[in-house]
Design a protein around this motif. Structure first.
Motif, PDB file in Angstrom:
ATOM      1  N   LEU A  80      -6.408  10.884  -5.189  1.00 44.71           N
ATOM      2  CA  LEU A  80      -5.310  10.213  -4.498  1.00 44.71           C
ATOM      3  C   LEU A  80      -5.567  10.186  -2.989  1.00 44.71           C
ATOM      4  N   GLN A  81      -6.047  11.292  -2.438  1.00 45.13           N
ATOM      5  CA  GLN A  81      -6.365  11.328  -1.004  1.00 45.13           C
ATOM      6  C   GLN A  81      -7.475  10.338  -0.666  1.00 45.13           C
ATOM      7  N   GLN A  82      -8.480  10.261  -1.532  1.00 41.40           N
ATOM      8  CA  GLN A  82      -9.578   9.316  -1.324  1.00 41.40           C
ATOM      9  C   GLN A  82      -9.074   7.879  -1.397  1.00 41.40           C
ATOM     10  N   LYS A  83      -8.205   7.625  -2.375  1.00 39.76           N
ATOM     11  CA  LYS A  83      -7.633   6.281  -2.520  1.00 39.76           C
ATOM     12  C   LYS A  83      -6.831   5.915  -1.281  1.00 39.76           C
ATOM     13  N   GLU A  84      -6.037   6.854  -0.791  1.00 40.88           N
ATOM     14  CA  GLU A  84      -5.243   6.602   0.416  1.00 40.88           C
ATOM     15  C   GLU A  84      -6.145   6.284   1.602  1.00 40.88           C
ATOM     16  N   GLN A  85      -7.187   7.075   1.763  1.00 43.38           N
ATOM     17  CA  GLN A  85      -8.124   6.854   2.872  1.00 43.38           C
ATOM     18  C   GLN A  85      -8.802   5.485   2.752  1.00 43.38           C
ATOM     19  N   THR A  86      -9.215   5.125   1.545  1.00 44.92           N
ATOM     20  CA  THR A  86      -9.882   3.836   1.319  1.00 44.92           C
ATOM     21  C   THR A  86      -8.941   2.674   1.602  1.00 44.92           C
ATOM     22  N   LEU A  87      -7.713   2.738   1.064  1.00 42.49           N
ATOM     23  CA  LEU A  87      -6.750   1.656   1.270  1.00 42.49           C
ATOM     24  C   LEU A  87      -6.397   1.501   2.744  1.00 42.49           C
ATOM     25  N   ARG A  88      -6.211   2.617   3.430  1.00 45.12           N
ATOM     26  CA  ARG A  88      -5.861   2.545   4.854  1.00 45.12           C
ATOM     27  C   ARG A  88      -7.035   2.006   5.682  1.00 45.12           C
ATOM     28  N   GLN A  89      -8.230   2.401   5.328  1.00 43.24           N
ATOM     29  CA  GLN A  89      -9.410   1.900   6.034  1.00 43.24           C
ATOM     30  C   GLN A  89      -9.574   0.394   5.817  1.00 43.24           C
ATOM     31  N   ILE A 113       0.851  -1.206   0.000  1.00 44.31           N
ATOM     32  CA  ILE A 113       0.000   0.000   0.000  1.00 44.31           C
ATOM     33  C   ILE A 113       0.879   1.246   0.000  1.00 44.31           C
ATOM     34  N   GLU A 114       1.914   1.241   0.845  1.00 45.76           N
ATOM     35  CA  GLU A 114       2.807   2.404   0.927  1.00 45.76           C
ATOM     36  C   GLU A 114       3.509   2.642  -0.414  1.00 45.76           C
ATOM     37  N   ARG A 115       3.983   1.557  -1.042  1.00 47.58           N
ATOM     38  CA  ARG A 115       4.649   1.705  -2.354  1.00 47.58           C
ATOM     39  C   ARG A 115       3.692   2.270  -3.395  1.00 47.58           C
ATOM     40  N   GLU A 116       2.475   1.739  -3.427  1.00 52.04           N
ATOM     41  CA  GLU A 116       1.493   2.200  -4.411  1.00 52.04           C
ATOM     42  C   GLU A 116       1.164   3.677  -4.210  1.00 52.04           C
ATOM     43  N   LEU A 117       0.923   4.068  -2.962  1.00 48.74           N
ATOM     44  CA  LEU A 117       0.585   5.463  -2.684  1.00 48.74           C
ATOM     45  C   LEU A 117       1.763   6.392  -2.984  1.00 48.74           C
ATOM     46  N   ASN A 118       2.982   5.953  -2.663  1.00 47.48           N
ATOM     47  CA  ASN A 118       4.159   6.773  -2.964  1.00 47.48           C
ATOM     48  C   ASN A 118       4.346   6.928  -4.468  1.00 47.48           C
TER      49      ASN A 118
END
Length: 198
Positions: free
Chosen positions: A121-130, A77-82
């Motif tokens: 991107l912010q929404q994707k980050e929030q969704t993946l982290r949730q 997840i971290e790699r994808e978001l970065n």
């Protein structure tokens, strides 16, 4: 895992309070006999054992496998978001270089596009982290159920009144006698049960 340790410590704190009440409200009698698995109260009915949670986490194969899977997923997840953030940053940098050659309407359209991509991107980050937190919660719940189910079978003969959790530095247990440590038996039993489920 911190959530599991915190939950177990809360339960432990309540149990210690109950034990103090039972101990100090009951009639006084002779000293408690010593020896393995003989932590009996004055009337001989209260027996307590404990499981070292740190040892359990370090030696329970199912836990180690699942924890490894969660760590890999978190790294992914971290790699994808970065990568997504770097791609967006590159796009912003490219637009800044082209800004002098763009018309006002092109610049405004590019700015709107960047804002929308940033929100996405912010929404994707929030969704993946949730989703990751939900997986961790399911894992913690599943682990707690496996432990509870095993301890129920392990203690089917009612040899212990309480089986507490212990973790150095996070425990409400002020003193422990290693004669009542059933951690190895619990780990061996859980590992055997996991192998039988495969």
């Amino acid at each position: 895992m911190k959530n599991l340790s915190i939950a177990l410590n809360v339960v432990l704190f309540v149990l210690v309070g109950i034990l103090f009440y039972l101990h100090f409200s009951g009639p006084r009698s002779a000293a408690v006999p010593a020896g393995p698995r003989k932590a009996e109260a004055q009337n001989g009915t209260l027996k307590i054992a404990y499981v070292n949670i740190d040892s359990l986490e370090a030696n329970y194969e199912y836990f180690k496998i699942k924890k490894g899977e969660l760590e890999k997923q978190q790294a992914s997840i971290e790699r994808e978001l970065n990568a997504n953030a770097q791609a967006l940053q590159k796009e912003v940098s490219d637009l800044q270089q082209k800004a002098s050659t763009m018309t006002q309407s092109e610049g405004e359209a590019a700015q709107r596009s960047i804002v929308q991509k940033n929100r996405a991107l912010q929404q994707k980050e929030q969704t993946l982290r949730q989703q990751f937190v939900e997986q961790q919660t399911r894992f913690n719940d599943e682990l707690q159920k496996k432990l509870n189910d095993f301890l129920e079978q392990y203690n089917a003969d009612k040899r212990y009144t309480y089986i507490l959790s212990y973790s150095p530095g996070l425990s409400n247990i002020l003193y422990k006698d290693e004669a009542y440590d059933i951690t190895k038996e619990v780990i061996d039993g859980l590992n055997a049960a996991s192998k039988n489920q495969k």
